[in-house]
Scaffold this active site. Structure first.
Site, PDB file in Angstrom:
ATOM      1  N   HIS A 117      94.613 -37.959  65.756  1.00 21.59           N
ATOM      2  CA  HIS A 117      95.910 -38.103  65.098  1.00 21.59           C
ATOM      3  C   HIS A 117      96.669 -39.336  65.586  1.00 21.59           C
ATOM      4  CE1 HIS A 117      97.225 -35.523  61.934  1.00 21.59           C
ATOM      5  NE2 HIS A 117      98.485 -35.547  62.313  1.00 21.59           N
ATOM      6  N   ARG A 124      93.766 -38.281  57.980  1.00 20.89           N
ATOM      7  CA  ARG A 124      93.550 -37.176  58.913  1.00 20.89           C
ATOM      8  C   ARG A 124      92.055 -37.120  59.218  1.00 20.89           C
ATOM      9  NH1 ARG A 124      96.949 -35.148  54.782  1.00 20.89           N
ATOM     10  NH2 ARG A 124      99.053 -34.595  55.519  1.00 20.89           N
ATOM     11  N   LYS A 168      95.840 -32.112  52.360  1.00 21.47           N
ATOM     12  CA  LYS A 168      96.438 -30.787  52.580  1.00 21.47           C
ATOM     13  C   LYS A 168      96.959 -30.216  51.273  1.00 21.47           C
ATOM     14  CE  LYS A 168      98.060 -30.589  57.364  1.00 21.47           C
ATOM     15  NZ  LYS A 168      99.261 -30.518  58.224  1.00 21.47           N
ATOM     16  N   HIS A 210     102.206 -37.440  52.575  1.00 23.12           N
ATOM     17  CA  HIS A 210     103.346 -36.577  52.909  1.00 23.12           C
ATOM     18  C   HIS A 210     104.097 -36.186  51.645  1.00 23.12           C
ATOM     19  CE1 HIS A 210     103.674 -38.286  57.282  1.00 23.12           C
ATOM     20  NE2 HIS A 210     102.753 -37.368  57.161  1.00 23.12           N
ATOM     21  N   TYR A 243     108.557 -41.564  61.983  1.00 23.34           N
ATOM     22  CA  TYR A 243     107.942 -42.800  62.471  1.00 23.34           C
ATOM     23  C   TYR A 243     108.950 -43.946  62.587  1.00 23.34           C
ATOM     24  CZ  TYR A 243     103.484 -40.507  61.573  1.00 23.34           C
ATOM     25  OH  TYR A 243     102.434 -39.632  61.583  1.00 23.34           O
ATOM     26  N   ARG A 297      96.100 -42.017  63.120  1.00 27.56           N
ATOM     27  CA  ARG A 297      96.945 -41.834  61.928  1.00 27.56           C
ATOM     28  C   ARG A 297      98.370 -42.295  62.218  1.00 27.56           C
ATOM     29  NH1 ARG A 297      97.604 -38.840  57.119  1.00 27.56           N
ATOM     30  NH2 ARG A 297      99.405 -37.420  57.026  1.00 27.56           N
TER      31      ARG A 297
END
Length: 293
Positions: free
Chosen positions: A241, A149, A175, A267, A276, A244
């Site tokens: 993004h 990110r 995150k 994730h 994806y 990414r």
């Protein structure tokens, strides 16, 4: 049920405006409800008072937008949401005695996030090299190779890096303060080493990989502008993004499994990574052309 007096729609719009809605929101509600009013008058030859609108009317209107007008799901859902808000407001005010059953939203098949094709990746990297800034090359390589990110990339400290000629990792606090270590592949390692040799001379006292002149690191906004500017020179309309997404797509297309990609990206849920794996329009078209008799 209340007796109707005055223009109910205007009262509705005044209410939501006083509740903090912007003028543009009011205009959008007015237009969306007007679309329904036109359809209703064409079908029944009478004004669409909120107390007259039934569940069947709502289902038929939704079907009309989908099957006759051919509107996209997002447009259909937005118009239905505006209509529902209006009818619920009329119910709260006492104009409508019994709420109709509102139809379910139209589900839209999710498409994979935008990622750069190989030729576009090469164009971006070529343009970064032409601009001649080793910092920008390192930033783009790191994000596109490692799937970071933008907030993660700009906040890397030197102590987070372990970069050699044959190995490389970067420690990331992502995150939710989740720690992970991401391997850094060869081309990204090379770009980082070249930048570190330069940054040592320019920012000898800084602890950051991408320092600014004030002693801190460049902001996510700064990095976003760098990527957008280089993208424009390469004929690409991109934001951080996209890099990414490109890293994730590249990994999957070269055989990486979902668990590995999720770990690299940070994730917590495999469902987030699974987006994806959905084919884009080009891939679906190629599949159909190959299968066509």
């Amino acid at each position: 049920m209340k007796n109707c007096s005055g223009n109910i729609l205007d009262d509705f719009l005044k209410d939501i405006y006083s509740g903090g809605a912007a003028r543009s929101t009011l205009d959008a509600y007015r237009k969306d409800i007007a679309y329904f009013a036109k359809w209703y008058m064409d079908m029944s030859s009478k004004e669409p008072h909120p107390w007259d609108i039934t569940s069947i009317d709502l289902r038929e209107y939704q079907g009309y937008m989908q099957n006759i007008q051919g509107l996209k799901p997002a447009t259909v859902n937005r118009r239905m949401a505006a209509l529902e808000k209006y009818i619920r407001w009329a119910h709260e005010k006492g104009y409508v005695g019994r709420l109709p059953v509102f139809p379910k939203i139209v589900r839209e098949q999710k498409t994979p996030p935008k990622a750069l094709e190989r030729v576009e990746q090469n164009r971006l990297l070529r343009e970064a090299e032409r601009r001649g800034k080793t910092r920008d090359i390192a930033l783009i390589r790191l994000m596109m190779s490692c799937g970071l990110r933008v907030s993660e990339a700009v906040s890397i400290r030197l102590v987070d890096l372990d970069i050699g000629e044959r190995h490389g990792t970067v420690a990331i606090l992502g995150k939710g303060n989740k720690y992970r270590e991401v391997p850094v592949p060869p081309e990204a390692r090379k770009a980082i080493r070249e930048w570190m040799a330069e940054r040592t001379k320019r920012y000898p006292d800084s602890d950051w990989l991408f320092p600014n002149r004030n002693g801190g690191h460049i902001t996510a906004r700064n990095a976003e502008q760098v990527i957008k500017n280089i993208g424009k020179f390469a004929g690409l309309d991109i934001h951080p993004h996209v890099l990414r997404h490109t890293a994730a797509t590249n990994m999957l297309r070269t055989g990486a499994d979902l668990v590995t990609v999720a770990q690299v990206l940070g994730h917590a849920n495999l469902n987030t990574t699974a987006i994806y794996t959905k084919p884009d329009r080009k891939t679906m078209m190629e599949a159909l052309e190959k299968g066509e008799i």
